[in-house]
Design a protein around this motif. Structure first.
Motif, PDB file in Angstrom:
ATOM      1  N   ILE A 124       0.844  -1.248  -0.061  1.00 55.67           N
ATOM      2  CA  ILE A 124       0.152  -0.086   0.118  1.00 55.67           C
ATOM      3  C   ILE A 124       0.936   1.406  -0.104  1.00 55.67           C
ATOM      4  N   VAL A 125       1.852   1.332   0.794  1.00 58.15           N
ATOM      5  CA  VAL A 125       2.764   2.315   0.825  1.00 58.15           C
ATOM      6  C   VAL A 125       3.374   2.579  -0.644  1.00 58.15           C
ATOM      7  N   ILE A 126       3.813   1.522  -1.394  1.00 59.61           N
ATOM      8  CA  ILE A 126       4.309   1.785  -2.618  1.00 59.61           C
ATOM      9  C   ILE A 126       3.190   2.276  -3.555  1.00 59.61           C
ATOM     10  N   ASP A 127       2.142   1.805  -3.418  1.00 58.04           N
ATOM     11  CA  ASP A 127       0.831   2.352  -4.180  1.00 58.04           C
ATOM     12  C   ASP A 127       0.560   3.704  -4.190  1.00 58.04           C
ATOM     13  N   LEU A 128       0.830   4.095  -2.598  1.00 59.63           N
ATOM     14  CA  LEU A 128       0.538   5.419  -2.480  1.00 59.63           C
ATOM     15  C   LEU A 128       1.512   6.172  -3.009  1.00 59.63           C
ATOM     16  N   ARG A 129       2.813   5.956  -3.182  1.00 59.54           N
ATOM     17  CA  ARG A 129       3.886   6.581  -3.677  1.00 59.54           C
ATOM     18  C   ARG A 129       3.592   6.558  -5.089  1.00 59.54           C
ATOM     19  N   HIS A 130       3.433   5.616  -5.668  1.00 58.39           N
ATOM     20  CA  HIS A 130       3.012   5.676  -7.258  1.00 58.39           C
ATOM     21  C   HIS A 130       2.247   6.527  -7.422  1.00 58.39           C
ATOM     22  N   LEU A 131       0.910   6.752  -6.678  1.00 61.98           N
ATOM     23  CA  LEU A 131      -0.128   7.565  -6.676  1.00 61.98           C
ATOM     24  C   LEU A 131       0.234   8.998  -6.672  1.00 61.98           C
ATOM     25  N   ALA A 132       0.981   9.359  -5.777  1.00 60.23           N
ATOM     26  CA  ALA A 132       1.350  10.665  -5.547  1.00 60.23           C
ATOM     27  C   ALA A 132       2.290  11.143  -6.761  1.00 60.23           C
ATOM     28  N   ARG A 133       3.077  10.328  -7.585  1.00 62.12           N
ATOM     29  CA  ARG A 133       3.807  10.544  -8.463  1.00 62.12           C
ATOM     30  C   ARG A 133       3.092  10.967  -9.250  1.00 62.12           C
ATOM     31  N   VAL A 134       2.037  10.384  -9.976  1.00 61.14           N
ATOM     32  CA  VAL A 134       1.012  10.624 -11.077  1.00 61.14           C
ATOM     33  C   VAL A 134       0.213  11.794 -10.731  1.00 61.14           C
ATOM     34  N   CYS A 135      -0.161  12.081  -9.469  1.00 61.62           N
ATOM     35  CA  CYS A 135      -0.676  13.299  -9.113  1.00 61.62           C
ATOM     36  C   CYS A 135       0.003  14.351  -9.222  1.00 61.62           C
ATOM     37  N   GLU A 136       1.620  14.334  -8.831  1.00 65.80           N
ATOM     38  CA  GLU A 136       2.649  15.415  -9.184  1.00 65.80           C
ATOM     39  C   GLU A 136       2.924  15.898 -10.383  1.00 65.80           C
ATOM     40  N   SER A 137       2.675  14.599 -11.224  1.00 66.50           N
ATOM     41  CA  SER A 137       3.164  14.959 -12.680  1.00 66.50           C
ATOM     42  C   SER A 137       1.850  15.370 -13.351  1.00 66.50           C
ATOM     43  N   ALA A 138       0.625  15.054 -13.195  1.00 65.37           N
ATOM     44  CA  ALA A 138      -0.398  15.740 -13.824  1.00 65.37           C
ATOM     45  C   ALA A 138      -0.466  17.012 -13.349  1.00 65.37           C
ATOM     46  N   THR A 139      -0.342  17.579 -11.905  1.00 73.41           N
ATOM     47  CA  THR A 139      -0.394  18.898 -11.536  1.00 73.41           C
ATOM     48  C   THR A 139       0.943  19.751 -12.423  1.00 73.41           C
ATOM     49  N   TYR A 140       2.037  19.274 -12.531  1.00 70.95           N
ATOM     50  CA  TYR A 140       3.122  19.643 -13.247  1.00 70.95           C
ATOM     51  C   TYR A 140       2.747  20.195 -14.688  1.00 70.95           C
ATOM     52  N   GLU A 141       2.257  18.916 -15.243  1.00 74.56           N
ATOM     53  CA  GLU A 141       1.946  19.211 -16.813  1.00 74.56           C
ATOM     54  C   GLU A 141       0.550  20.250 -16.949  1.00 74.56           C
ATOM     55  N   GLN A 142      -0.232  20.468 -16.029  1.00 76.26           N
ATOM     56  CA  GLN A 142      -1.259  21.266 -15.942  1.00 76.26           C
ATOM     57  C   GLN A 142      -0.596  22.869 -15.716  1.00 76.26           C
ATOM     58  N   LEU A 143       0.315  22.905 -14.982  1.00 75.66           N
ATOM     59  CA  LEU A 143       0.904  24.212 -14.767  1.00 75.66           C
ATOM     60  C   LEU A 143       1.838  24.609 -15.942  1.00 75.66           C
ATOM     61  N   ARG A 144       2.293  23.750 -16.425  1.00 73.13           N
ATOM     62  CA  ARG A 144       3.319  23.900 -17.919  1.00 73.13           C
ATOM     63  C   ARG A 144       2.501  24.293 -18.799  1.00 73.13           C
ATOM     64  N   THR A 145       1.336  23.821 -19.039  1.00 77.56           N
ATOM     65  CA  THR A 145       0.425  24.272 -20.322  1.00 77.56           C
ATOM     66  C   THR A 145      -0.183  25.299 -20.037  1.00 77.56           C
ATOM     67  N   GLY A 146      -0.098  25.846 -18.730  1.00 74.07           N
ATOM     68  CA  GLY A 146      -1.262  26.957 -18.523  1.00 74.07           C
ATOM     69  C   GLY A 146      -2.564  26.736 -18.136  1.00 74.07           C
ATOM     70  N   VAL A 147      -3.149  25.374 -18.191  1.00 74.99           N
ATOM     71  CA  VAL A 147      -4.453  25.026 -17.954  1.00 74.99           C
ATOM     72  C   VAL A 147      -4.625  24.983 -16.459  1.00 74.99           C
ATOM     73  N   THR A 148      -5.735  25.727 -15.841  1.00 76.08           N
ATOM     74  CA  THR A 148      -5.890  25.381 -14.602  1.00 76.08           C
ATOM     75  C   THR A 148      -7.137  25.043 -14.146  1.00 76.08           C
TER      76      THR A 148
END
Length: 148
Positions: A124-148
């Motif tokens: 579960i800890v590994i799953d939560l880390r994977h999930l956090a990375r995915v969420c960070e990645s999505a947030t970064y992409e949204q900020l990079r492209t200017g989508v809010t």
């Protein structure tokens, strides 16, 4: 990045969680406690152990069936399996103290549940880390492209 979660189907975990809750309810309603637990645990610890069984089952199943955010469900399940590993380990020690070598078979099964619980917690800890990375990645992409 795609999240890859470990062990999505968990029939053994579900069966153990149901058994834990049922065991706790039966201990409290029938007022019957294992002799090994009565002899080896002080009253406050014994009560926490009994209530812990019910909480483990209910919270764990709630986490597995959680309809909302995946991270919340995994967090509930994580708390549940950590406590399950602890209380089954406590029971194994209580049986060992009272019954000694005669309890080797029962202790083997209880320790298997305890080890399996901690193993699932690590997953579960590994799953939560994977999930956090995915969420960070999505947030970064949204900020990079200017989508809010």
């Amino acid at each position: 990045m795609r999240a890859r979660l470990l062990a999505r189907h968990r029939p053994y975990e579900i069966a153990v969680l149901v058994a834990a809750a049922l065991s706790g309810v039966l201990i409290l309603t029938l007022n019957v406690r294992p002799t090994s637990v009565q002899v080896s645990m002080p009253a406050p610890i014994l009560i926490a152990w009994e209530l812990g069984q019910i909480a483990v089952g209910v919270v764990g199943l709630l986490g597995i069936l959680w309809p909302g955010r995946l991270s919340t469900g995994l967090g509930l399940e994580l708390a549940s399996v950590l406590v399950l590993g602890t209380i089954t380990g406590m029971y194994a020690v209580a049986v060992l103290v009272v019954s000694g070598r005669n309890s080797v078979v029962a202790i083997s099964f209880m320790m298997a549940v305890s080890v399996g619980s901690f193993w699932r917690a690590a997953q579960i800890v590994i799953d939560l880390r994977h999930l956090a990375r995915v969420c960070e990645s999505a947030t970064y992409e949204q900020l990079r492209t200017g989508v809010t």
